[in-house]
Design an enzyme around this catalytic site. Structure first.
Site, PDB file in Angstrom:
ATOM      1  CE  LYS A  55      -5.921  11.381  -7.365  1.00  0.00           C
ATOM      2  NZ  LYS A  55      -5.373  10.113  -6.848  1.00  0.00           N
ATOM      3  CB  VAL A  57     -12.491  10.784   1.755  1.00  0.00           C
ATOM      4  CG1 VAL A  57     -12.301   9.805   2.911  1.00  0.00           C
ATOM      5  CG2 VAL A  57     -12.992  10.061   0.512  1.00  0.00           C
ATOM      6  CE1 TYR A 102      -5.801  14.897  -6.188  1.00  0.00           C
ATOM      7  CE2 TYR A 102      -8.091  15.545  -6.519  1.00  0.00           C
ATOM      8  CZ  TYR A 102      -7.160  14.652  -6.012  1.00  0.00           C
ATOM      9  OH  TYR A 102      -7.563  13.526  -5.343  1.00  0.00           O
ATOM     10  CG  ASN A 159      -4.004   5.598  -0.794  1.00  0.00           C
ATOM     11  OD1 ASN A 159      -5.134   6.054  -0.905  1.00  0.00           O
ATOM     12  ND2 ASN A 159      -3.179   5.986   0.180  1.00  0.00           N
ATOM     13  CG  ASP A 165       9.204  11.044  -2.218  1.00  0.00           C
ATOM     14  OD1 ASP A 165       8.269  10.978  -3.046  1.00  0.00           O
ATOM     15  OD2 ASP A 165       9.709  12.118  -1.852  1.00  0.00           O
ATOM     16  CB  ILE A 173      -0.922   0.021   1.239  1.00  0.00           C
ATOM     17  CG1 ILE A 173      -1.770  -1.259   1.302  1.00  0.00           C
ATOM     18  CG2 ILE A 173      -1.822   1.268   1.228  1.00  0.00           C
ATOM     19  CD1 ILE A 173      -2.555  -1.428   2.599  1.00  0.00           C
TER      20      ILE A 173
HETATM   21  N1  LIG Z   1      -9.767  12.833   0.621  1.00  0.00           N
HETATM   22  C1  LIG Z   1     -10.483  12.946  -0.479  1.00  0.00           C
HETATM   23  O1  LIG Z   1     -11.502  13.669  -0.520  1.00  0.00           O
HETATM   24  C2  LIG Z   1     -10.101  12.179  -1.723  1.00  0.00           C
HETATM   25  C3  LIG Z   1     -11.054  12.074  -2.756  1.00  0.00           C
HETATM   26  C4  LIG Z   1     -10.723  11.385  -3.902  1.00  0.00           C
HETATM   27  C5  LIG Z   1      -9.478  10.787  -4.015  1.00  0.00           C
HETATM   28  N2  LIG Z   1      -8.552  10.891  -3.003  1.00  0.00           N
HETATM   29  C6  LIG Z   1      -7.248  10.251  -3.197  1.00  0.00           C
HETATM   30  O2  LIG Z   1      -7.051   9.314  -2.173  1.00  0.00           O
HETATM   31  C7  LIG Z   1      -5.649   9.083  -2.012  1.00  0.00           C
HETATM   32  C8  LIG Z   1      -5.311   9.129  -0.529  1.00  0.00           C
HETATM   33  O3  LIG Z   1      -5.552  10.436  -0.020  1.00  0.00           O
HETATM   34  P1  LIG Z   1      -6.139  10.718   1.426  1.00  0.00           P
HETATM   35  O4  LIG Z   1      -7.440  11.419   1.247  1.00  0.00           O
HETATM   36  O5  LIG Z   1      -6.082   9.506   2.281  1.00  0.00           O
HETATM   37  O6  LIG Z   1      -5.100  11.856   1.918  1.00  0.00           O
HETATM   38  P2  LIG Z   1      -4.007  11.895   3.105  1.00  0.00           P
HETATM   39  O7  LIG Z   1      -4.648  11.610   4.418  1.00  0.00           O
HETATM   40  O8  LIG Z   1      -3.311  13.207   2.925  1.00  0.00           O
HETATM   41  O9  LIG Z   1      -3.028  10.695   2.727  1.00  0.00           O
HETATM   42  C9  LIG Z   1      -2.168  10.758   1.613  1.00  0.00           C
HETATM   43  C10 LIG Z   1      -1.100   9.698   1.740  1.00  0.00           C
HETATM   44  O10 LIG Z   1      -0.219   9.789   0.600  1.00  0.00           O
HETATM   45  C11 LIG Z   1       1.110   9.803   1.058  1.00  0.00           C
HETATM   46  N3  LIG Z   1       1.992  10.504   0.138  1.00  0.00           N
HETATM   47  C12 LIG Z   1       1.893  11.774  -0.324  1.00  0.00           C
HETATM   48  N4  LIG Z   1       2.924  12.058  -1.134  1.00  0.00           N
HETATM   49  C13 LIG Z   1       3.698  10.930  -1.179  1.00  0.00           C
HETATM   50  C14 LIG Z   1       4.903  10.566  -1.832  1.00  0.00           C
HETATM   51  N5  LIG Z   1       5.556  11.434  -2.622  1.00  0.00           N
HETATM   52  N6  LIG Z   1       5.404   9.334  -1.664  1.00  0.00           N
HETATM   53  C15 LIG Z   1       4.766   8.450  -0.876  1.00  0.00           C
HETATM   54  N7  LIG Z   1       3.625   8.711  -0.220  1.00  0.00           N
HETATM   55  C16 LIG Z   1       3.109   9.939  -0.371  1.00  0.00           C
HETATM   56  C17 LIG Z   1       1.078  10.444   2.445  1.00  0.00           C
HETATM   57  O11 LIG Z   1       2.146   9.959   3.231  1.00  0.00           O
HETATM   58  P3  LIG Z   1       3.485  10.766   3.614  1.00  0.00           P
HETATM   59  O12 LIG Z   1       3.111  12.213   3.771  1.00  0.00           O
HETATM   60  O13 LIG Z   1       3.925  10.096   4.888  1.00  0.00           O
HETATM   61  O14 LIG Z   1       4.415  10.486   2.479  1.00  0.00           O
HETATM   62  C18 LIG Z   1      -0.237   9.895   2.985  1.00  0.00           C
HETATM   63  O15 LIG Z   1      -0.021   8.630   3.573  1.00  0.00           O
HETATM   64  C19 LIG Z   1      -4.948  10.140  -2.855  1.00  0.00           C
HETATM   65  O16 LIG Z   1      -4.518   9.556  -4.077  1.00  0.00           O
HETATM   66  C20 LIG Z   1      -6.044  11.166  -3.115  1.00  0.00           C
HETATM   67  O17 LIG Z   1      -5.825  11.885  -4.294  1.00  0.00           O
HETATM   68  C21 LIG Z   1      -8.851  11.575  -1.853  1.00  0.00           C
END
Ligand SMILES: NC(=O)c1ccc[n+]([C@@H]2O[C@H](COP(=O)([O-])OP(=O)(O)OC[C@H]3O[C@@H](n4cnc5c(N)ncnc54)[C@H](OP(=O)(O)O)[C@@H]3O)[C@@H](O)[C@H]2O)c1
Length: 271
Positions: free
Chosen positions: A175, A204, A171, A102, A75, A17
């Site tokens: 996507k 979310v 963004y 993810n 990363d 993951i």
């Molecule tokens: N929240 C929403 O409304 C929503 C809606 C649609 C889609 N999504 C998608 O869902 C996915 C997860 O997002 P989330 O909502 O759970 O946000 P989140 O709580 O900010 O989690 C994002 C995760 O991605 C990791 N990450 C960011 N940049 C990274 C990098 N360069 N290398 C490795 N890991 C990285 C972060 O970990 P570190 O900072 O520790 O690296 C964190 O674990 C994303 O792809 C987002 O676009 C979110």
């Protein structure tokens, strides 16, 4: 406790993951462990290794040592880190069955011509190039299996990839790229048993908006004012459900909204 059909199908799998330190990725790790607690290997990756270690400890405490967890600092926006990832894993962790792509982020709400190059580049490098590089790193493992190959790639897209909105052009473009790559990949792998799955969440509540507003929690909170967003667990359940289907079933494409959302920017807010 009786094991469900889904739990049995997942038994013995090795799962990677990305972005497992927060939000949807973190909840997905916990949900896989709860669903198949007897025999599972979870490789949890993100940049924040200390947080990954906390997630690992939480899982171990909750389900015991039937689930082996490997926290791994990665990363995905750094191609050299991705290309050395599989080779750096201990031998017994390399036979990966499921990749959950993810890791992703959004930065700012700027509109052209005011979009900062730095914000644009990190979104493409993480959400698009990172996801493609991870896929290319893992696919050779899948392709060595019989019948042209087997394994699951689960890509987290977004409603933003289907429906671009003002202030989210970059963004949304990243996507949309995820969606195009995912759909092409599924077609390229048609003669194999590899499943290509896309899950597109609506709103979310995670650290997502805090990252968007550069750490400003009050601006992030305003995004959810009067709304009831999805929880990361809601999406984690769908990810694990998709991975836990019978091998011949492909949940190719899924869009998930909270009840009061019907489009990227159409949210019914209680006043
Ligand atoms: N929240 C929403 O409304 C929503 C809606 C649609 C889609 N999504 C998608 O869902 C996915 C997860 O997002 P989330 O909502 O759970 O946000 P989140 O709580 O900010 O989690 C994002 C995760 O991605 C990791 N990450 C960011 N940049 C990274 C990098 N360069 N290398 C490795 N890991 C990285 C972060 O970990 P570190 O900072 O520790 O690296 C964190 O674990 C994303 O792809 C987002 O676009 C979110």
């Amino acid at each position: 406790m009786a094991t469900t059909a889904m739990g049995k199908r997942l038994e013995g799998k090795t799962i990677v993951i990305t972005g497992a330190s927060s939000g949807i990725g973190r909840s997905t790790a916990v949900e896989f462990a709860r669903t198949s607690p007897k025999n599972l290997r979870l490789i949890l990756t993100a940049r924040r290794i200390d947080t990954l270690k906390e997630v690992a400890a939480q899982i171990q405490k909750e389900v015991g040592d039937g689930v082996k967890v490997l926290p791994y600092k990665l990363d995905v926006s750094k191609p050299e880190e991705v290309s050395s990832f599989v080779g750096n894993l201990p031998e017994e962790w390399r036979d990966i069955d499921i990749l959950v792509n993810n890791a992703g982020l959004v930065k700012g709400v700027a509109r052209a011509p005011d979009i900062a190059a730095e914000d644009m580049n990190i979104q493409f490098a993480t959400n698009v190039t990172g996801l493609v590089n991870m896929t290319q790193a893992i696919l050779p493992i899948f392709k060595k299996r019989p019948d042209g190959g087997a394994g699951d790639i689960i890509n987290i897209g977004s409603i933003a990839g289907r429906e671009p909105y003002p202030g989210g052009s970059i963004y949304c473009a990243t996507k949309a790229a995820v969606k195009a790559f995912t759909d092409a990949l599924r077609k390229e792998l048609i003669s194999t048993r590899i499943r290509i799955i896309e899950i597109d969440p609506g709103q979310v509540e995670t650290e997502f908006s805090i990252v968007r507003f550069y750490g400003d929690k009050s601006k992030a909170d305003a995004v959810y004012a009067g709304c009831e967003p999805l929880t990361p667990e809601d999406i984690a359940e769908v990810i694990v459900f998709a991975a836990g289907r019978r091998e011949n079933v492909v949940i190719a494409d899924t869009l998930i909204f909270p009840n009061h959302q019907a489009a990227a920017t159409l949210l019914h807010r209680k006043t």
